[in-house]
Write a protein that holds these residues in place. Structure first.
Motif, mmCIF file in Angstrom:
data_model
loop_
_atom_site.group_PDB
_atom_site.id
_atom_site.type_symbol
_atom_site.label_atom_id
_atom_site.label_comp_id
_atom_site.label_asym_id
_atom_site.label_seq_id
_atom_site.Cartn_x
_atom_site.Cartn_y
_atom_site.Cartn_z
ATOM 1 N N ALA A 143 -9.670 -4.761 14.781
ATOM 2 C CA ALA A 143 -9.039 -5.439 13.654
ATOM 3 C C ALA A 143 -8.118 -4.495 12.896
ATOM 4 N N ALA A 144 -8.525 -3.236 12.788
ATOM 5 C CA ALA A 144 -7.697 -2.242 12.092
ATOM 6 C C ALA A 144 -6.379 -2.028 12.825
ATOM 7 N N ALA A 145 -6.411 -2.028 14.149
ATOM 8 C CA ALA A 145 -5.200 -1.823 14.942
ATOM 9 C C ALA A 145 -4.237 -2.999 14.799
ATOM 10 N N GLN A 146 -4.769 -4.206 14.586
ATOM 11 C CA GLN A 146 -3.934 -5.390 14.451
ATOM 12 C C GLN A 146 -3.451 -5.622 13.023
ATOM 13 N N GLN A 153 3.441 -10.071 8.738
ATOM 14 C CA GLN A 153 3.577 -11.523 8.833
ATOM 15 C C GLN A 153 3.178 -12.198 7.524
ATOM 16 N N TRP A 154 2.109 -11.697 6.918
ATOM 17 C CA TRP A 154 1.647 -12.271 5.652
ATOM 18 C C TRP A 154 2.687 -12.081 4.553
ATOM 19 N N LEU A 155 3.304 -10.898 4.490
ATOM 20 C CA LEU A 155 4.326 -10.640 3.476
ATOM 21 C C LEU A 155 5.526 -11.567 3.650
ATOM 22 N N PHE A 156 5.892 -11.833 4.889
ATOM 23 C CA PHE A 156 6.994 -12.751 5.143
ATOM 24 C C PHE A 156 6.633 -14.165 4.675
ATOM 25 N N VAL A 157 5.401 -14.599 4.945
ATOM 26 C CA VAL A 157 4.946 -15.919 4.499
ATOM 27 C C VAL A 157 4.981 -16.007 2.977
ATOM 28 N N VAL A 158 4.576 -14.913 2.297
ATOM 29 C CA VAL A 158 4.606 -14.883 0.825
ATOM 30 C C VAL A 158 6.033 -15.083 0.328
ATOM 31 N N MET A 159 6.998 -14.408 0.971
ATOM 32 C CA MET A 159 8.392 -14.558 0.566
ATOM 33 C C MET A 159 8.857 -15.999 0.736
ATOM 34 N N GLU A 160 8.474 -16.637 1.833
ATOM 35 C CA GLU A 160 8.858 -18.037 2.058
ATOM 36 C C GLU A 160 8.276 -18.946 0.981
ATOM 37 N N ARG A 214 -7.146 -6.282 -5.217
ATOM 38 C CA ARG A 214 -8.114 -7.194 -5.814
ATOM 39 C C ARG A 214 -7.889 -8.638 -5.357
ATOM 40 N N SER A 215 -6.644 -8.970 -5.047
ATOM 41 C CA SER A 215 -6.332 -10.331 -4.610
ATOM 42 C C SER A 215 -6.754 -10.579 -3.168
ATOM 43 N N LEU A 216 -6.667 -9.543 -2.326
ATOM 44 C CA LEU A 216 -6.861 -9.744 -0.890
ATOM 45 C C LEU A 216 -8.152 -9.165 -0.324
ATOM 46 N N LYS A 217 -8.842 -8.364 -1.083
ATOM 47 C CA LYS A 217 -9.995 -7.649 -0.538
ATOM 48 C C LYS A 217 -11.031 -8.579 0.078
ATOM 49 N N ALA A 218 -11.312 -9.698 -0.583
ATOM 50 C CA ALA A 218 -12.335 -10.608 -0.074
ATOM 51 C C ALA A 218 -11.909 -11.287 1.222
ATOM 52 N N MET A 219 -10.598 -11.416 1.436
ATOM 53 C CA MET A 219 -10.093 -12.103 2.631
ATOM 54 C C MET A 219 -9.709 -11.131 3.736
ATOM 55 N N GLU A 220 -9.207 -9.965 3.366
ATOM 56 C CA GLU A 220 -8.753 -8.980 4.348
ATOM 57 C C GLU A 220 -9.642 -7.743 4.256
ATOM 58 N N HIS A 221 -10.664 -7.694 5.083
ATOM 59 C CA HIS A 221 -11.640 -6.606 5.000
ATOM 60 C C HIS A 221 -11.078 -5.272 5.483
ATOM 61 N N CYS A 222 -9.895 -5.290 6.110
ATOM 62 C CA CYS A 222 -9.290 -4.037 6.569
ATOM 63 C C CYS A 222 -8.253 -3.489 5.587
ATOM 64 N N LEU A 223 -8.031 -4.179 4.478
ATOM 65 C CA LEU A 223 -6.957 -3.775 3.565
ATOM 66 C C LEU A 223 -7.173 -2.382 2.983
ATOM 67 N N GLU A 224 -8.350 -2.144 2.425
ATOM 68 C CA GLU A 224 -8.579 -0.848 1.779
ATOM 69 C C GLU A 224 -8.537 0.311 2.781
ATOM 70 N N PRO A 225 -9.188 0.208 3.938
ATOM 71 C CA PRO A 225 -9.054 1.290 4.920
ATOM 72 C C PRO A 225 -7.601 1.502 5.347
#
Length: 274
Positions: A143-146, A153-160, A214-225
């Protein structure tokens, strides 16, 4: 003859007194002198008493109030407004609070050993992430590699989404460019500049990353690492180059566009969509 002399003398005295009064009342130089004297000594302005609380600094979970002697003191909130469900937050001690206000109130009560503290013995309570507390998954190597690809992709969706809400304003041109770029490098640079606001020094600090984590930690468990890995030299700051490399961008895609981004879209960081 004597009578005439007395009449003449009386007439002279009356004339002198009349001229003296006229000089006093009509002499413009004297009037200006009086006015100047008054101007030099204007009435003292009315001094309004300043509220002592305006000079008192209170901390998280505190508010200022006046004592009987009109001295400012910081006290814990007495209550938090009742709000709709869905604004819960999770604290560092894995406790769910109704809102940030309720969390800050408990922090104040516990740090001051006050009655009503929900976490006795806990001196510092802070927001870990938005949403109710849950069991967070461990970030596995695969998951960390992906994650960099998912993040772009998520950032692009946010912009849209922001463009649909007309939140990007004049910076619509960036989205147009981002749509031409399959690697989503534009979206990646945009988010870095969006985070780099206080100060705008082309470095993103842990403090500037707080809202994102704080917004994404619960959904994206790889964010902090992932973010920890971006800080290559471990100085608790992520530069634009470190950010770009971490997201898998090539050198030619890592371009400083922050000046234009801050000029045309300066208010995106506070969006709940991120």
């Amino acid at each position: 003859m004597r009578l005439q002399f007395l009449v003449f003398t009386l007439g002279v005295l009356v004339t002198v007194q009349a001229n003296k009064a006229k000089t006093t009342s009509e002499d413009p130089r004297r009037s200006r002198k009086v006015a100047t004297t008054k101007a030099k000594n204007p009435p003292a302005p009315e001094v309004k008493e300043q509220n002592p609380c305006s000079r008192k600094k209170c901390y998280r979970g505190e508010t200022c109030q006046l004592t009987e002697n009109r001295e400012a003191e910081c006290v814990c909130y007495t209550r938090c407004a009742e709000i709709y469900a869905g604004l819960e937050v999770c604290s560092n001690n894995n406790m769910t609070y109704k809102s940030e206000c309720h969390l800050d109130l408990d922090h104040c009560l516990c740090s001051n050993n006050r009655q009503g503290c929900l976490s006795p013995g806990k001196r510092k309570i802070y927001l870990e992430y938005y949403g109710a507390c849950r069991e967070l998954r461990k970030c596995e190597p695969g998951a960390a590699a992906q994650f960099p690809d998912r993040m772009r992709q998520w950032l692009f969706v946010v912009m849209e989404e922001m463009a649909e809400r007309a939140s990007l304003g004049e910076y619509q041109a960036l989205l147009d460019e981002a749509m031409k770029d399959e690697s989503h490098a534009y979206a990646s640079v945009w988010k870095f500049c969006d985070l780099d606001v206080d100060p705008q020094d082309r470095k993103v600090t842990r403090k500037e990353l707080q809202f994102l984590t704080r917004s994404l930690k619960a959904m994206e468990h790889c964010l902090e690492p992932f973010l920890d890995g971006c800080d290559v030299n471990k100085d608790r700051e992520i530069t634009l180059v470190e950010w770009g490399k971490c997201l898998g961008l090539t050198n030619d895609k890592i371009k400083d566009k922050c000046l234009d981004i801050h000029k045309h879209a300066p208010k995106q960081r506070g969006s709940r969509s991120t």
